[in-house]
Design an enzyme around this catalytic site. Structure first.
Site, PDB file in Angstrom:
ATOM      1  N   LEU A 105       0.844  -1.191   0.000  1.00  0.00           N
ATOM      2  CA  LEU A 105       0.000   0.000   0.000  1.00  0.00           C
ATOM      3  C   LEU A 105       0.885   1.248   0.000  1.00  0.00           C
ATOM      4  CD1 LEU A 105      -2.792  -0.988   2.553  1.00  0.00           C
ATOM      5  CD2 LEU A 105      -2.726  -1.317   0.074  1.00  0.00           C
ATOM      6  N   GLY A 146       2.552  -5.628   8.255  1.00  0.00           N
ATOM      7  CA  GLY A 146       2.406  -4.206   7.976  1.00  0.00           C
ATOM      8  C   GLY A 146       1.375  -3.971   6.891  1.00  0.00           C
ATOM      9  N   ASP A 147       1.772  -3.262   5.834  1.00  0.00           N
ATOM     10  CA  ASP A 147       0.849  -2.971   4.728  1.00  0.00           C
ATOM     11  C   ASP A 147       1.208  -3.782   3.485  1.00  0.00           C
ATOM     12  OD1 ASP A 147       3.256  -1.761   4.243  1.00  0.00           O
ATOM     13  OD2 ASP A 147       2.427   0.139   3.548  1.00  0.00           O
ATOM     14  N   GLU A 148       1.842  -4.937   3.667  1.00  0.00           N
ATOM     15  CA  GLU A 148       2.224  -5.785   2.543  1.00  0.00           C
ATOM     16  C   GLU A 148       1.330  -7.019   2.467  1.00  0.00           C
ATOM     17  OE1 GLU A 148       6.315  -6.793   2.714  1.00  0.00           O
ATOM     18  OE2 GLU A 148       7.027  -4.773   2.293  1.00  0.00           O
TER      19      GLU A 148
END
Length: 465
Positions: free
Chosen positions: A330, A371-373
């Site tokens: 993201l 996280g955002d992965e």
């Protein structure tokens, strides 16, 4: 006073079945003629009933207490073990990360896992544990204190920016403490699992003893009236044998069966208690298995489960069926967190997870790597072009606005695509997808980029064929 019609019908049906199977019980004339024998038989069966009821009641109470104690202790210690693993991972990630959202998130994880360990350890002290388990628990708590002391020193160095010193503390000087913490947790878990198994074995032995006593008394009664002894055997021995069968399966690790409860007496209560215990065990094991393979926030597969799915897809890739690995990151997620708070970030991650799941097939795997992965495994596409079309569709779906407390969050993403033909291992495939994703981010973000063996990474708009 007359009986209700339904009750009369049930009683009549039961009596009819008894007369059909055992004529001696339906022949009242014979019963009245041999009243002296009947009284003797009644005395024997009264003794059977009293002994059986008392024995089954004691057995039920003992088994219920033992199962609930052991299962509760096992559940609490499993939660502690999970918190230990999560905290150690968070500590290492804290040391290796830079100051910012991720480090704050790791500190929150450390605080939450500390609280979880304290709560569950306190609950364990309220459970009647065996002496060896109490000794193991005390030793484990001592190791927890050592670990926290070493951890705090390492975190202090990490917060001060001394990454090398923090790494040395945690990976060299405190490595033995970390291993000892896990080993002691595993040892106590092993003792609790063995306690559950021992309880099962004891229950089997108690059930066998109860059956022997019951059958012995029934044989005495059968000398006077064989038919009555058969009826008694059917009503008492059968559920006990079924209970033993279920307990034997539990001892072998099979929790899928349960006792068929036909009555509300002590045997029925024992069956209900065993069934309740099996349900608790099944839930505990399912939760352990699920938490070990899924992300806690989004419910998506984690990295470990993704690797399993990749290994399972290897034969497809080798046979020429298109298999693809997509890495998704993201863009601007940290800014959303900083501006709207972590709650907004969590809601955004959950919304993106739902969109990814809705945009792929049931046979595909969507995972959160941290996280955002995110990652998506597309297994068995018709053509490679279909893979890129799915990637475009995912990108479009992700970038739709997410409502949040009267405003809108606007996520963006970069996607890397790596095709798998079975010629490389899983690690290399994931590295290729990661490189493609970073190529997308460095070339402007908000786009899909594929990995190419010859040119490292090329945008989709220049893909040939």
């Amino acid at each position: 006073m007359s009986e209700p019609a339904g009750a009369v019908g049930d009683v009549a049906s039961t009596r009819h079945r008894q007369r059909s199977a055992y004529p001696i019980f339906g022949n009242r004339r014979i019963s009245t003629k041999i009243i002296s024998v009947a009284l003797a038989v009644a005395s024997v069966f009264a003794a059977v009933g009293v002994v059986g009821l008392m024995g089954n009641r004691d057995l039920t109470e003992h088994q219920d207490h033992q199962y609930r104690t052991n299962v509760m202790a096992l559940s609490r210690m499993a939660a502690v073990r999970s918190a230990v693993s999560a905290q150690q991972e968070a500590v290492l990630s804290h040391i290796l990360s830079d100051e910012g959202f991720h480090r704050r998130n790791y500190e929150l994880i450390i605080a939450r896992t500390d609280a979880a360990m304290d709560v569950n350890l306190a609950e364990l002290h309220h459970i009647e544990l065996a002496r060896t388990q109490v000794v193991a628990l005390t030793a484990f708590e001592g190791t927890v204190r050592l670990w926290r002391s070493a951890r705090d020193v390492g975190l202090t160095a990490s917060r001060a920016g001394n990454r090398n010193q923090a790494t040395s503390i945690m990976l060299v000087r405190s490595a033995a403490v970390a291993r000892s913490l896990k080993d002691r947790a595993d040892a106590l878990l092993g003792q609790l699992v063995e306690a559950v198994a021992l309880g099962v074995r004891n229950a089997q032995a108690s059930s066998r003893n109860a059956e022997r006593l019951t059958l012995l008394l029934l044989i005495l009664g059968g000398l006077v009236a064989v038919a009555l002894a058969v009826v008694a055997a059917r009503t008492i021995s059968r559920p006990i044998r079924e209970t033993m069968d279920v307990l034997a399966r539990v001892a072998r690790g099979d929790l899928s069966h349960q006792v068929e409860v036909r009555t509300k007496d002590e045997i029925g209560q024992m069956g209900n208690s065993l069934n309740d215990t099996l349900a608790i065990l099944r839930d505990a094991f399912e939760q352990l298995q699920h938490s070990a393979s899924h992300d806690g926030l989004t419910g998506l597969a984690n990295r470990a489960l993704l690797r399993e799915r990749l290994n399972a897809a290897a034969p497809h890739a080798l046979s020429g069926v298109p298999v693809a690995m997509l890495f998704i990151d993201l863009d601007g997620f940290k800014e959303i967190n900083d501006r709207h708070g972590h709650a907004a970030g969590d809601q955004l991650l959950v919304a993106v997870s739902h969109r990814l799941l809705a945009a792929v097939r049931g046979a595909d795997t969507v995972a959160r790597l941290g996280g955002d992965e995110f990652a998506v495994l597309l297994d068995g596409m018709d053509t490679e072009e279909d893979t890129y079309a799915v990637a475009d569709r995912l990108l479009e779906s992700i970038q739709e606005a997410v409502p949040y407390e009267g405003t809108e969050l606007h996520p963006r993403a970069s996607i890397g695509v790596a095709m798998w033909r079975g010629d490389i291992d899983v690690e290399q495939l994931m590295q290729n997808a990661d490189l493609a994703m970073y190529a997308a981010k460095t070339s402007g973000k908000g786009k899909v980029t594929r990995f190419d063996d010859w040119t490292a990474a090329v945008p989709l708009d220049v893909r040939v064929g």
